[in-house]
Design an enzyme around this catalytic site. Structure first.
Site, short mmCIF file in Angstrom:
data_model
loop_
_atom_site.label_atom_id
_atom_site.label_comp_id
_atom_site.label_asym_id
_atom_site.label_seq_id
_atom_site.Cartn_x
_atom_site.Cartn_y
_atom_site.Cartn_z
N TRP A 102 -29.52 -23.75 30.09
CA TRP A 102 -28.14 -23.57 30.17
C TRP A 102 -27.53 -22.45 30.64
O TRP A 102 -26.37 -22.28 31.31
CB TRP A 102 -27.41 -23.61 28.51
CG TRP A 102 -27.81 -24.82 27.77
CD1 TRP A 102 -28.88 -25.28 26.97
CD2 TRP A 102 -27.31 -25.98 28.27
NE1 TRP A 102 -28.71 -26.36 26.66
CE2 TRP A 102 -28.03 -27.13 27.49
CE3 TRP A 102 -26.27 -26.62 29.21
CZ2 TRP A 102 -27.80 -28.40 27.60
CZ3 TRP A 102 -26.14 -27.87 29.44
CH2 TRP A 102 -27.03 -28.90 28.46
N ASP A 172 -21.88 -17.41 26.22
CA ASP A 172 -22.07 -18.78 25.70
C ASP A 172 -22.73 -18.79 24.32
O ASP A 172 -23.74 -18.77 24.41
CB ASP A 172 -22.58 -19.60 26.70
CG ASP A 172 -22.81 -21.03 26.29
OD1 ASP A 172 -22.16 -21.67 25.12
OD2 ASP A 172 -23.23 -21.71 27.07
N LYS A 196 -22.09 -28.47 17.64
CA LYS A 196 -23.62 -27.92 17.12
C LYS A 196 -22.94 -27.41 15.51
O LYS A 196 -23.28 -28.05 14.55
CB LYS A 196 -24.16 -26.86 17.69
CG LYS A 196 -23.95 -26.93 19.22
CD LYS A 196 -24.91 -27.96 19.62
CE LYS A 196 -25.00 -28.01 21.25
NZ LYS A 196 -25.95 -28.91 21.70
#
Length: 361
Positions: A102, A172, A196
């Protein structure tokens, strides 16, 4: 019905209490006679939800007064582009920590906008461990430093962060926001896809220091400008109404269950269960992540051979365990144990793992 144990990496499990409340209110939102799916984003009912959800986040994370809370669309992938579009000006450089897949995607987007420096990397270890933050080589003219707090694919997570001084730190936190206590003031901007720990896919939370937003001067489209969204209280265009509503319910659930500290204690206990099954298996299971970098959100592991893993997945599915196949970039096995996953579900997985080892070890 047999119990289902949802360990999907995202979109992930929602608390059962929240799902029941959604079901109860779906046809009639708080006595309006309208569904949340059909109310106007300009209605007083939605404006109340929008403001209340922002306030709940501020209270749960102890967000300082000089920060804005935004609700945006497009997931973290849109933020990968928005961050450099807003802050990576000509003549400056963006410094990135390369900790996994990511982080790599964020780097690739920033490189399309301007100059990027990799100031720390764990690529040489195949991202099994996190790159150290205390000896970053930050170049002059750095506009911001960006890191990914939790890498879902490798199963690694930063336990502590670094003081970047006058250089804005951007994170992030899509996969571990509200899973543990953090000091928001350490960061100039935090972004997190909701799917999430916060709610469903469709909304992304952005927490930004107001002073950072005032720096935005790049000629970018209004829809990509953080300051425009902040000035409009996240109502610049039609927001993801249903998703924000669910975030509101999830935040109230967290508040009612011990707040962030209570969630953190449960998450540590949940992770301990599964890591125990791995570490006490005499090598039958082995973790993918370095022990010092292990995530509390995504437990990644393998068995001794590919055929055994296929059989593990087959038997786990037969026993109601969902989502244990690892991401295609890392393979093997993964249990994502976000806030909505219960201690009892993690205990059931631990017991299944131990039983599977007894039968096939």
């Amino acid at each position: 019905m047999r119990p289902i144990y949802n360990f999907n990496a995202g979109p992930a499990v929602l608390p059962s209490e929240v799902l029941l409340q959604i079901q109860e209110e779906l046809l009639d939102l708080q006595g309006t006679g309208l569904s949340i799916l059909e109310i106007s984003h300009r209605s007083k009912e939605y404006e109340k939800i929008n403001g209340e959800t922002q306030q709940l986040l501020k209270e749960l994370l102890n967000i300082p007064l000089d920060y804005e809370v935004l609700f945006m669309q497009g997931g973290a992938s849109t933020q990968f582009a928005m961050v450099p579009m807003n802050f990576l000006l000509a003549g400056s450089v963006a410094s990135y920590v390369y900790s996994g897949t990511w982080a790599g995607k964020a780097i690739a987007e920033a490189q399309k906008i301007g100059q990027v420096a990799i100031v720390a990397s764990s690529e040489s270890s195949n991202f099994r461990k996190l790159p150290a933050l205390d000896n970053m080589k930050v170049p002059p003219g750095t506009a911001y430093i960006h890191l990914t707090s939790n890498e879902t694919i490798a199963g690694t997570q930063y336990k502590n962060f670094v003081d970047t001084g006058s250089i804005p730190l951007i994170a992030d936190m899509s996969s571990d926001i509200l899973s543990r206590s953090i000091d928001v003031s350490d960061f100039a901007l935090i972004y997190a896809g909701a799917q999430k720990n916060l709610g469903p896919s469709g909304v992304t939370v952005v927490i930004a220091r107001r002073e950072l937003l005032q720096r935005i001067s790049a000629p970018i489209p209004d829809i990509m400008n953080y300051r425009i969204h902040a000035d409009s209280r996240s109502l610049y265009h039609t927001p993801p109404v249903f998703a924000v509503y669910i975030v509101n319910l999830v935040l109230k659930w967290i508040q009612a269950n011990g707040g962030v500290r209570g969630v953190e204690n449960r998450n540590r206990a949940k992770a301990d269960l599964i890591y125990y099954a791995i570490d006490d298996s005499d090598g039958f299971y082995s973790g993918l992540a370095d022990r010092d970098s292990r995530s509390l959100m995504n437990v990644t592991f393998r068995t001794s051979n590919e055929e055994l893993e296929k059989h593990f997945l087959l038997e786990s599915e037969r026993n109601g365990f969902v989502g244990l196949k690892g991401h295609r970039d890392a393979g093997h096995l993964r249990a994502s144990i976000y806030n909505g996953v219960t201690y009892e579900q993690c205990k059931a997985l631990k017991e299944f793992m131990i039983d599977f080892q007894k039968r096939f070890g």
